[in-house]
Scaffold this motif. Structure first.
Motif, PDB file in Angstrom:
ATOM      1  N   GLN A 166       0.926  -1.267  -0.133  1.00 27.19           N
ATOM      2  CA  GLN A 166      -0.308  -0.095  -0.161  1.00 27.19           C
ATOM      3  C   GLN A 166       0.789   1.224   0.001  1.00 27.19           C
ATOM      4  N   GLU A 167       2.178   1.472   0.539  1.00 30.43           N
ATOM      5  CA  GLU A 167       2.896   2.336   0.819  1.00 30.43           C
ATOM      6  C   GLU A 167       3.706   2.637  -0.818  1.00 30.43           C
ATOM      7  N   GLY A 168       3.587   1.878  -1.880  1.00 30.92           N
ATOM      8  CA  GLY A 168       4.147   1.787  -2.824  1.00 30.92           C
ATOM      9  C   GLY A 168       5.407   1.013  -2.861  1.00 30.92           C
ATOM     10  N   ASN A 169       5.910   0.028  -1.800  1.00 29.26           N
ATOM     11  CA  ASN A 169       7.542  -0.730  -1.625  1.00 29.26           C
ATOM     12  C   ASN A 169       6.982  -1.866  -2.422  1.00 29.26           C
ATOM     13  N   SER A 170       8.093  -2.056  -3.556  1.00 32.01           N
ATOM     14  CA  SER A 170       8.389  -3.458  -4.633  1.00 32.01           C
ATOM     15  C   SER A 170       9.186  -4.174  -3.801  1.00 32.01           C
ATOM     16  N   CYS A 171       9.088  -5.807  -3.569  1.00 30.14           N
ATOM     17  CA  CYS A 171      10.109  -6.588  -3.144  1.00 30.14           C
ATOM     18  C   CYS A 171      11.635  -6.409  -2.774  1.00 30.14           C
ATOM     19  N   LEU A 172      12.362  -5.049  -4.072  1.00 30.13           N
ATOM     20  CA  LEU A 172      13.424  -5.166  -3.900  1.00 30.13           C
ATOM     21  C   LEU A 172      13.751  -3.892  -3.229  1.00 30.13           C
ATOM     22  N   HIS A 173      12.002  -2.929  -2.833  1.00 30.23           N
ATOM     23  CA  HIS A 173      12.297  -1.834  -1.345  1.00 30.23           C
ATOM     24  C   HIS A 173      12.570  -2.989  -0.135  1.00 30.23           C
ATOM     25  N   ILE A 174      11.695  -4.099  -0.002  1.00 32.06           N
ATOM     26  CA  ILE A 174      11.636  -4.388   1.269  1.00 32.06           C
ATOM     27  C   ILE A 174      12.561  -4.982   1.474  1.00 32.06           C
ATOM     28  N   ALA A 175      13.807  -5.816   0.708  1.00 30.63           N
ATOM     29  CA  ALA A 175      14.810  -6.379   0.773  1.00 30.63           C
ATOM     30  C   ALA A 175      15.855  -5.959   1.412  1.00 30.63           C
ATOM     31  N   ALA A 176      15.897  -4.854  -0.159  1.00 30.18           N
ATOM     32  CA  ALA A 176      16.633  -3.757   0.879  1.00 30.18           C
ATOM     33  C   ALA A 176      16.868  -2.686   2.427  1.00 30.18           C
ATOM     34  N   THR A 199      13.875   5.513  -2.889  1.00 28.20           N
ATOM     35  CA  THR A 199      14.139   4.191  -3.751  1.00 28.20           C
ATOM     36  C   THR A 199      14.676   2.966  -2.469  1.00 28.20           C
ATOM     37  N   SER A 200      14.356   1.962  -3.688  1.00 34.81           N
ATOM     38  CA  SER A 200      15.663   0.387  -2.199  1.00 34.81           C
ATOM     39  C   SER A 200      16.872   1.600  -1.700  1.00 34.81           C
ATOM     40  N   VAL A 201      17.664   1.806  -2.854  1.00 31.08           N
ATOM     41  CA  VAL A 201      19.082   2.126  -2.201  1.00 31.08           C
ATOM     42  C   VAL A 201      18.634   2.958  -0.942  1.00 31.08           C
ATOM     43  N   TRP A 202      17.749   4.157  -1.055  1.00 28.10           N
ATOM     44  CA  TRP A 202      17.768   4.931  -0.149  1.00 28.10           C
ATOM     45  C   TRP A 202      17.213   4.619   0.798  1.00 28.10           C
ATOM     46  N   LEU A 203      15.945   2.891   0.868  1.00 25.58           N
ATOM     47  CA  LEU A 203      15.762   2.743   2.136  1.00 25.58           C
ATOM     48  C   LEU A 203      16.914   1.814   2.618  1.00 25.58           C
ATOM     49  N   ALA A 204      17.872   0.658   2.450  1.00 24.53           N
ATOM     50  CA  ALA A 204      18.968   0.543   2.874  1.00 24.53           C
ATOM     51  C   ALA A 204      20.003   1.324   3.018  1.00 24.53           C
ATOM     52  N   MET A 205      20.002   2.533   2.667  1.00 25.14           N
ATOM     53  CA  MET A 205      20.835   3.778   4.041  1.00 25.14           C
ATOM     54  C   MET A 205      20.118   4.457   4.524  1.00 25.14           C
ATOM     55  N   GLU A 206      19.117   4.182   4.751  1.00 24.20           N
ATOM     56  CA  GLU A 206      18.209   4.369   5.758  1.00 24.20           C
ATOM     57  C   GLU A 206      18.571   3.964   7.413  1.00 24.20           C
ATOM     58  N   HIS A 207      18.110   2.190   6.760  1.00 26.01           N
ATOM     59  CA  HIS A 207      18.058   1.623   7.572  1.00 26.01           C
ATOM     60  C   HIS A 207      19.488   0.707   7.928  1.00 26.01           C
ATOM     61  N   LYS A 208      20.610   1.420   7.819  1.00 25.35           N
ATOM     62  CA  LYS A 208      22.193   1.435   7.423  1.00 25.35           C
ATOM     63  C   LYS A 208      22.979   0.023   7.640  1.00 25.35           C
ATOM     64  N   HIS A 209      21.968  -0.573   6.004  1.00 25.88           N
ATOM     65  CA  HIS A 209      22.737  -1.866   5.302  1.00 25.88           C
ATOM     66  C   HIS A 209      23.639  -1.557   4.489  1.00 25.88           C
ATOM     67  N   ALA A 238      24.099  -3.672   1.460  1.00 29.18           N
ATOM     68  CA  ALA A 238      22.922  -3.648   0.884  1.00 29.18           C
ATOM     69  C   ALA A 238      22.949  -2.646  -0.107  1.00 29.18           C
ATOM     70  N   VAL A 239      23.244  -1.205   0.622  1.00 32.60           N
ATOM     71  CA  VAL A 239      23.837  -0.080  -0.409  1.00 32.60           C
ATOM     72  C   VAL A 239      24.576  -0.653  -1.598  1.00 32.60           C
ATOM     73  N   GLU A 240      25.648  -0.935  -1.756  1.00 34.38           N
ATOM     74  CA  GLU A 240      26.316  -1.188  -2.327  1.00 34.38           C
ATOM     75  C   GLU A 240      25.947  -1.912  -3.280  1.00 34.38           C
ATOM     76  N   VAL A 241      25.846  -3.111  -3.021  1.00 31.61           N
ATOM     77  CA  VAL A 241      24.593  -4.089  -3.918  1.00 31.61           C
ATOM     78  C   VAL A 241      23.812  -3.417  -5.175  1.00 31.61           C
ATOM     79  N   LEU A 242      23.088  -2.351  -4.345  1.00 31.22           N
ATOM     80  CA  LEU A 242      22.021  -1.242  -4.882  1.00 31.22           C
ATOM     81  C   LEU A 242      22.752  -0.716  -6.049  1.00 31.22           C
ATOM     82  N   LEU A 243      23.583  -0.047  -5.083  1.00 30.79           N
ATOM     83  CA  LEU A 243      24.616   1.462  -6.265  1.00 30.79           C
ATOM     84  C   LEU A 243      24.837   0.036  -7.057  1.00 30.79           C
ATOM     85  N   GLN A 244      26.402  -0.704  -7.294  1.00 27.98           N
ATOM     86  CA  GLN A 244      26.206  -1.459  -8.375  1.00 27.98           C
ATOM     87  C   GLN A 244      25.555  -2.255  -9.855  1.00 27.98           C
ATOM     88  N   ALA A 245      24.147  -2.114  -8.942  1.00 26.56           N
ATOM     89  CA  ALA A 245      23.376  -2.647 -10.065  1.00 26.56           C
ATOM     90  C   ALA A 245      22.676  -1.495 -10.410  1.00 26.56           C
TER      91      ALA A 245
END
Length: 120
Positions: free
Chosen positions: A19-29, A56-66, A69-76
């Motif tokens: 409902q918040e518009g999060n994709s599977c990638l957002h949740i995994a990030a 974006t998914s990379v923002w969520l990973a960064m916000e939650h200090k992962h 995961a940020v590195e994986v997403l930036l490479q993508a």
């Protein structure tokens, strides 16, 4: 089950949104799920997709200090050929000053922040 069938299933499900518009990638990030992120990316998950809050998914990973995961997403992002329109680096004092002035939602408990802006 063949690998191609698994990726076909994943490809179809990478477009599901909460409902918040999060994709599977957002949740995994957001969860820092290093085992799931590469699978979703290989299946065609949109690394540039934004949720309803504009994150974006990379923002969520960064916000939650992962960091991993940020590195994986930036490479993508780089592999997808997404070129930032602008890059900005901020140190801790600059982050706090900007956050005090505009309340942009920058994390104030970090030593540095890199902001990548994309067109479109």
């Amino acid at each position: 089950m063949k690998i191609s069938a698994v990726f076909s299933w994943w490809h179809k499900h990478t477009r599901i949104r909460t409902q918040e518009g999060n994709s599977c990638l957002h949740i995994a990030a957001e969860k820092g799920s290093l085992d799931i992120l590469p699978i979703l990316l290989k299946a065609g998950a949109d690394v540039a997709a934004k949720n309803q809050a504009g994150n974006t998914s990379v923002w969520l990973a960064m916000e939650h200090k992962h960091e991993a995961a940020v590195e994986v997403l930036l490479q993508a992002i780089i592999a997808a050929g997404i070129i930032p329109a602008g890059l900005e680096m901020m140190d801790a004092p600059a982050i706090r000053a900007a956050e005090d002035f505009v309340q942009a939602g920058y994390p104030t408990d970090v030593e540095a922040l890199m902001i990548a802006e994309a067109d479109g």
